[in-house]
Design a protein around this motif. Structure first.
Motif, mmCIF file in Angstrom:
data_model
loop_
_atom_site.group_PDB
_atom_site.id
_atom_site.type_symbol
_atom_site.label_atom_id
_atom_site.label_comp_id
_atom_site.label_asym_id
_atom_site.label_seq_id
_atom_site.Cartn_x
_atom_site.Cartn_y
_atom_site.Cartn_z
ATOM 1 N N SER A 158 1.384 6.055 6.837
ATOM 2 C CA SER A 158 2.810 5.722 6.812
ATOM 3 C C SER A 158 3.367 5.969 5.413
ATOM 4 N N LEU A 159 4.691 5.934 5.314
ATOM 5 C CA LEU A 159 5.333 6.084 4.022
ATOM 6 C C LEU A 159 5.011 4.902 3.118
ATOM 7 N N GLN A 160 4.780 3.746 3.715
ATOM 8 C CA GLN A 160 4.449 2.569 2.932
ATOM 9 C C GLN A 160 3.157 2.757 2.141
ATOM 10 N N ALA A 161 2.224 3.560 2.673
ATOM 11 C CA ALA A 161 0.977 3.825 1.961
ATOM 12 C C ALA A 161 1.241 4.604 0.677
ATOM 13 N N VAL A 162 2.189 5.537 0.726
ATOM 14 C CA VAL A 162 2.554 6.293 -0.474
ATOM 15 C C VAL A 162 3.245 5.379 -1.479
ATOM 16 N N VAL A 163 4.168 4.563 -0.983
ATOM 17 C CA VAL A 163 4.877 3.627 -1.853
ATOM 18 C C VAL A 163 3.896 2.685 -2.546
ATOM 19 N N GLN A 164 2.936 2.192 -1.792
ATOM 20 C CA GLN A 164 1.954 1.280 -2.346
ATOM 21 C C GLN A 164 1.116 1.938 -3.436
ATOM 22 N N HIS A 165 0.804 3.223 -3.241
ATOM 23 C CA HIS A 165 0.040 3.954 -4.257
ATOM 24 C C HIS A 165 0.817 4.040 -5.559
ATOM 25 N N PHE A 166 2.083 4.451 -5.492
ATOM 26 C CA PHE A 166 2.884 4.580 -6.707
ATOM 27 C C PHE A 166 3.115 3.216 -7.348
ATOM 28 N N ARG A 167 3.359 2.207 -6.526
ATOM 29 C CA ARG A 167 3.599 0.871 -7.050
ATOM 30 C C ARG A 167 2.356 0.335 -7.757
ATOM 31 N N SER A 168 1.195 0.539 -7.157
ATOM 32 C CA SER A 168 -0.054 0.048 -7.753
ATOM 33 C C SER A 168 -0.350 0.756 -9.060
ATOM 34 N N PHE A 169 -0.110 2.054 -9.107
ATOM 35 C CA PHE A 169 -0.396 2.811 -10.313
ATOM 36 C C PHE A 169 0.503 2.359 -11.454
ATOM 37 N N SER A 170 1.793 2.186 -11.174
ATOM 38 C CA SER A 170 2.729 1.817 -12.233
ATOM 39 C C SER A 170 2.513 0.400 -12.723
ATOM 40 N N SER A 171 1.891 -0.454 -11.896
ATOM 41 C CA SER A 171 1.671 -1.846 -12.287
ATOM 42 C C SER A 171 0.355 -2.049 -13.025
ATOM 43 N N GLN A 172 -0.458 -1.014 -13.140
ATOM 44 C CA GLN A 172 -1.713 -1.127 -13.866
ATOM 45 C C GLN A 172 -1.450 -1.380 -15.341
ATOM 46 N N ASP A 173 -2.420 -1.994 -15.978
ATOM 47 C CA ASP A 173 -2.298 -2.234 -17.410
ATOM 48 C C ASP A 173 -2.223 -0.911 -18.146
ATOM 49 N N GLU A 174 -1.367 -0.837 -19.145
ATOM 50 C CA GLU A 174 -1.136 0.408 -19.881
ATOM 51 C C GLU A 174 -2.410 0.962 -20.486
ATOM 52 N N HIS A 175 -3.301 0.081 -20.951
ATOM 53 C CA HIS A 175 -4.523 0.559 -21.611
ATOM 54 C C HIS A 175 -5.567 1.030 -20.609
ATOM 55 N N SER A 176 -5.387 0.683 -19.328
ATOM 56 C CA SER A 176 -6.364 1.100 -18.331
ATOM 57 C C SER A 176 -6.059 2.462 -17.762
ATOM 58 N N ARG A 177 -4.870 2.997 -18.088
ATOM 59 C CA ARG A 177 -4.496 4.308 -17.596
ATOM 60 C C ARG A 177 -4.784 5.362 -18.644
ATOM 61 N N THR A 178 -5.010 6.572 -18.180
ATOM 62 C CA THR A 178 -5.242 7.677 -19.094
ATOM 63 C C THR A 178 -3.961 8.002 -19.843
ATOM 64 N N THR A 179 -4.044 8.143 -21.157
ATOM 65 C CA THR A 179 -2.865 8.451 -21.947
ATOM 66 C C THR A 179 -2.348 9.826 -21.565
ATOM 67 N N TYR A 180 -1.022 9.939 -21.396
ATOM 68 C CA TYR A 180 -0.439 11.201 -20.979
ATOM 69 C C TYR A 180 0.876 11.421 -21.712
ATOM 70 N N ASN A 231 11.385 4.351 -8.836
ATOM 71 C CA ASN A 231 11.289 3.243 -9.787
ATOM 72 C C ASN A 231 9.896 3.190 -10.420
ATOM 73 N N SER A 232 8.869 3.458 -9.623
ATOM 74 C CA SER A 232 7.504 3.447 -10.152
ATOM 75 C C SER A 232 7.297 4.566 -11.163
ATOM 76 N N LEU A 233 7.842 5.751 -10.870
ATOM 77 C CA LEU A 233 7.725 6.864 -11.808
ATOM 78 C C LEU A 233 8.514 6.592 -13.089
ATOM 79 N N THR A 234 9.687 6.010 -12.940
ATOM 80 C CA THR A 234 10.499 5.685 -14.111
ATOM 81 C C THR A 234 9.819 4.636 -14.976
ATOM 82 N N LYS A 235 9.134 3.721 -14.344
ATOM 83 C CA LYS A 235 8.470 2.625 -15.065
ATOM 84 C C LYS A 235 7.410 3.136 -16.032
#
Length: 300
Positions: free
Chosen positions: A20-42, A217-221
């Motif tokens: 469903s589309l909700q699965a995509v939304v959940q992916h972006f939401r989860s990624f953007s809510s991760q701690d900044e230091h746990s994500r690969t610097t880009y 919103n997740s991408l902007t975050k």
């Protein structure tokens, strides 16, 4: 879930089938809510040239000019040392150019070459030829439980001109530019009209509008720009007013792998797998397809 990656020489398209589309939304939401230091610097810059080469040299005249051969026809000038050390036969070989490569191609030929290279991994393989005709290998088709296709396309500069008018406040020709199409599988045939079709379209439209706002919103975050096309008006939802529009049956969708059929009284978009049983929408972002937030789209 079936995930299809097209990479030559890096990922130019990420395609995932989800429930469903909700699965995509959940992916972006989860990624953007991760701690900044746990994500690969880009950093939002062009990809490293050691990993990304675009335009592809295989496209001939479309590639960047080689500084060693600045003159028309890919002709360069030998310096005195090279001229002294090279014999006549070697100089003749160095100055010989295949006319098929050096003669300028027509705009239509260049356009076709880019589209063919953009949508295929290897034109010499049978699998990729079938993909261009709209067929997909059995292991890449969606399951019965998958009702949404999320496809992120790295848009080459020759295609960015087609979308530039949609975003007058942005320079789409510079930096990464990704088109994400969201195709929802429908119960009814969208080429026909009925109260049931209309109700399903309204429900899918509402689902897309809420989901697209969440994704943007997740991408902007995390520092990216993102906007989506309102299917009702064909205009960017967040951007400034523009006279340009992109409706579901716009011919530009052909360049993203869809077919537009003229039924006489109206036009309808056809999905490569689901045909006219699909509701297609899209959003745009400067997050490149090789970034983790896009390349790691998986079923929750």
């Amino acid at each position: 879930m079936a995930v299809r990656l097209v990479a030559a020489p890096y990922r130019r398209c990420v395609r995932a089938y989800l429930p469903s589309l909700q699965a995509v939304v959940q992916h972006f939401r989860s990624f953007s809510s991760q701690d900044e230091h746990s994500r690969t610097t880009y950093y939002v810059d062009e990809p490293d040239i050691t990993q990304v080469v675009w335009p592809d040299p295989a496209l001939g005249p479309l590639c960047s000019v080689d500084r060693r051969f600045p003159l028309p026809g890919n002709v360069g000038v030998l310096n005195s040392q090279e001229e002294t050390s090279a014999n006549s036969s070697s100089r003749f070989e160095d100055l010989y150019f295949d006319p098929i490569i050096t003669l300028p191609s027509q705009p239509a030929e260049r356009h076709f070459g880019v589209l063919a290279h953009y949508f295929t991994k290897d034109l010499q393989t049978k699998v990729e030829e079938d993909t261009m005709r709209g067929f997909m290998p059995e292991d890449e088709t969606p399951k019965a439980s998958d009702s949404l296709e999320c496809a992120a396309h790295d848009c080459p500069k020759i295609l960015r001109k087609d979308f530039a008018d949609l975003f007058p406040d942005r320079n789409t020709m510079e930096g990464p530019f990704t088109v994400i199409t969201l195709s929802q599988h429908t119960d009814h045939d969208m080429s026909m009209w009925s109260m049931e079709v209309e109700e399903e379209r309204e429900s899918l439209l509402d689902t897309f509008m809420h989901g697209a706002m969440e994704i943007c919103n997740s991408l902007t975050k995390i520092g990216f720009w993102a906007d989506f096309i309102d299917p009702m008006s064909g205009k960017p939802f967040k951007g400034p007013h523009t006279n340009s529009s992109l409706f579901e049956t716009d011919e530009r969708y052909r360049k993203l792998g869809f077919q537009i059929e003229d039924l006489g009284c109206c036009k309808v978009i056809r999905h490569p797998v689901w045909g006219t049983h699909s509701f297609v929408s899209c959003l745009f972002t400067n997050a490149p397809v090789h970034h983790d937030i896009i390349s790691t789209i998986v079923k929750s």
